[in-house]
Design an enzyme around this catalytic site. Structure first.
Site, mmCIF file in Angstrom:
data_model
loop_
_atom_site.group_PDB
_atom_site.id
_atom_site.type_symbol
_atom_site.label_atom_id
_atom_site.label_comp_id
_atom_site.label_asym_id
_atom_site.label_seq_id
_atom_site.Cartn_x
_atom_site.Cartn_y
_atom_site.Cartn_z
ATOM 1 N N CYS A 74 0.831 -1.205 0.000
ATOM 2 C CA CYS A 74 0.000 0.000 0.000
ATOM 3 C C CYS A 74 0.866 1.256 0.000
ATOM 4 O O CYS A 74 1.725 1.430 0.882
ATOM 5 C CB CYS A 74 -0.919 0.016 1.223
ATOM 6 S SG CYS A 74 -1.969 1.491 1.300
ATOM 7 N N HIS A 140 -3.036 0.796 8.738
ATOM 8 C CA HIS A 140 -3.660 0.358 7.492
ATOM 9 C C HIS A 140 -4.999 -0.336 7.725
ATOM 10 O O HIS A 140 -5.909 -0.238 6.892
ATOM 11 C CB HIS A 140 -2.714 -0.593 6.741
ATOM 12 C CG HIS A 140 -3.265 -1.103 5.452
ATOM 13 N ND1 HIS A 140 -3.055 -0.457 4.246
ATOM 14 C CD2 HIS A 140 -4.028 -2.194 5.162
ATOM 15 C CE1 HIS A 140 -3.667 -1.136 3.280
ATOM 16 N NE2 HIS A 140 -4.252 -2.182 3.814
ATOM 17 N N ASN A 180 -14.527 8.110 0.431
ATOM 18 C CA ASN A 180 -15.120 6.912 -0.143
ATOM 19 C C ASN A 180 -14.638 5.727 0.684
ATOM 20 O O ASN A 180 -13.437 5.584 0.910
ATOM 21 C CB ASN A 180 -14.687 6.701 -1.595
ATOM 22 C CG ASN A 180 -15.076 7.859 -2.491
ATOM 23 O OD1 ASN A 180 -16.105 8.483 -2.293
ATOM 24 N ND2 ASN A 180 -14.256 8.153 -3.484
ATOM 25 N N HIS A 191 -6.308 1.660 2.476
ATOM 26 C CA HIS A 191 -5.872 2.412 3.651
ATOM 27 C C HIS A 191 -6.905 3.494 3.971
ATOM 28 O O HIS A 191 -7.410 4.151 3.059
ATOM 29 C CB HIS A 191 -4.510 3.057 3.372
ATOM 30 C CG HIS A 191 -3.857 3.634 4.580
ATOM 31 N ND1 HIS A 191 -2.782 3.038 5.198
ATOM 32 C CD2 HIS A 191 -4.118 4.755 5.294
ATOM 33 C CE1 HIS A 191 -2.403 3.773 6.229
ATOM 34 N NE2 HIS A 191 -3.217 4.819 6.315
ATOM 35 N N HIS A 193 -8.564 6.681 4.219
ATOM 36 C CA HIS A 193 -8.196 7.993 3.703
ATOM 37 C C HIS A 193 -9.403 8.660 3.066
ATOM 38 O O HIS A 193 -10.413 8.035 2.769
ATOM 39 C CB HIS A 193 -7.078 7.876 2.669
ATOM 40 C CG HIS A 193 -7.515 7.291 1.358
ATOM 41 N ND1 HIS A 193 -7.800 5.948 1.191
ATOM 42 C CD2 HIS A 193 -7.744 7.859 0.140
ATOM 43 C CE1 HIS A 193 -8.159 5.717 -0.059
ATOM 44 N NE2 HIS A 193 -8.154 6.864 -0.722
ATOM 45 N N GLN A 195 -10.356 12.448 0.507
ATOM 46 C CA GLN A 195 -9.788 13.347 -0.493
ATOM 47 C C GLN A 195 -10.406 14.728 -0.354
ATOM 48 O O GLN A 195 -11.446 14.903 0.275
ATOM 49 C CB GLN A 195 -10.033 12.811 -1.901
ATOM 50 C CG GLN A 195 -9.398 11.451 -2.167
ATOM 51 C CD GLN A 195 -9.622 10.997 -3.600
ATOM 52 O OE1 GLN A 195 -9.123 11.594 -4.559
ATOM 53 N NE2 GLN A 195 -10.388 9.924 -3.759
#
Length: 366
Positions: A74, A140, A180, A191, A193, A195
């Site tokens: 990753c 992770h 998402n 992982h 996260h 945006q």
């Protein structure tokens, strides 16, 4: 909050965010990016859809972006000996960096013709803006619902920080923070996260909401956002509430499971929230995410979308809110956007909003 800005090997900015009073184990995040990376090349452009009156971003260079790598490969994990990643440091709390495969960028190629080939009504513009990745944790295998209040509050502060910074970029008209979660949604990196997109135009949803608010004011003199919040705060679709926020299933929910979170005080965007409202946001957001995670035998895939005021226009009419929705309608079953939804934009829902609210209220969150 401690903010530390560094540069990656290809010149992209990376920013480490640490809670006040915390000291990074490896110093001030001064570990260099040792990768040999080519410069980022962004050829995005905007194309005007004259029939719908909307901008479309064309970003064909993103076809080669990383897609579902093995967990031990990753690129969002901390770097370790022999395997450098997008985060040079060996540990971090929250990190933001410029996307390596950006849809919009400040260094975009500006040499575009005025219109698309053979279509004089399809105006072209450079894909100016910025797209960032937000890493919520170095773990992770974690997910947002399991971050805990302190880390969730730090993420809220990061969203607010980046909203203000990106809104100050010349040409940016709207800042959109989102997450998402789940492969069914289309996540390509597992992982935890999110945006942030800084658009050089107002998105269709924001345009429609502002038009509805203005139409209501002209027709009745009323404040549409205020009327919706006031009605839902005491209605049958409330899922959770605290001193500063209310979370409810909207009366005309489009998605099988959909919740909107509104602050009870009108604010245009995340930077406008005070400390108490940010604390309460972290608490209620984790509560609702926990209900999504435990409604079925496995966590629901979801999209969390922050609806913030435009940078310059319509701010006095706006009320900050979050859309949280899932396309899962039952165990092992998804709601697909088929002919009516994808072809005509007319949603046909598979669930009853009042029933969904009752089901989510009944979920016992560990």
């Amino acid at each position: 909050m401690i903010r530390t800005s560094r540069r990656l090997a290809d010149g992209r900015e990376i920013i480490y965010f640490d809670a006040d009073g915390s000291v990074p184990e490896h110093g001030a995040h001064d570990v260099a990016d040792t990768r040999d990376l080519p410069p980022v090349s962004t050829r995005s452009q905007l194309r005007w859809d004259a029939l719908l009156g909307e901008w479309v971003v064309v970003a064909a260079h993103r076809q080669t972006r990383t897609f579902l790598p093995p967990a031990d490969q990753c690129p969002l994990d901390p770097s370790r000996p022999g395997r450098p990643t997008e985060v040079p440091d060996g540990d971090y709390q929250v990190v933001v960096f410029e996307n390596r495969f950006p849809s919009l960028a400040t260094a975009v190629d500006t040499d575009v013709p005025p219109t698309a080939p053979g279509s004089p009504l399809a105006e072209l513009r450079p894909g100016l803006g910025r797209t960032e990745v937000v890493l919520f944790t170095s773990d992770h295998d974690q997910h947002f619902a399991g971050l805990g209040r302190d880390r969730a509050r730090l993420v809220v502060d990061v969203w607010a920080d980046r909203t203000a910074a990106l809104g100050a970029i010349h040409g940016v008209e709207q800042v959109f923070c989102f997450e998402n979660s789940g492969e069914e949604i289309g996540v390509t990196l597992s992982h935890p996260h999110g945006q942030i997109y800084a658009y050089p135009f107002l998105t269709p949803r924001v345009e429609r909401l502002l038009a509805s608010v203005r139409r209501q004011r002209e027709a009745t003199g009323g404040d549409l956002f205020a009327e919706v919040v006031e009605a839902e705060r005491s209605g049958p679709r409330v899922v959770a509430a605290n001193d500063s926020w209310v979370a409810f299933v909207p009366a005309a929910a489009r998605w099988p499971y959909e919740v909107q979170l509104f602050p009870t005080r009108r604010v245009p965007d995340l930077p406008a929230l005070d400390d108490a409202e940010r604390d309460d946001l972290a608490a209620i957001y984790l509560d609702v995410l926990g209900r999504f995670a435990h409604r079925f035998d496995t966590p629901m895939p979801y999209i969390a979308a922050w609806n913030q005021a435009p940078v310059r226009t319509g701010r006095e009419d706006w009320w900050l809110h979050l859309q949280l929705f899932s396309l899962r309608r039952a165990p092992g079953k998804l709601k697909y956007l088929a002919g009516s939804e994808s072809g005509m934009g007319a949603f046909i829902t598979d669930t009853n909003p009042e029933d969904v609210a009752e089901q989510l209220r009944a979920v016992e969150v560990p």
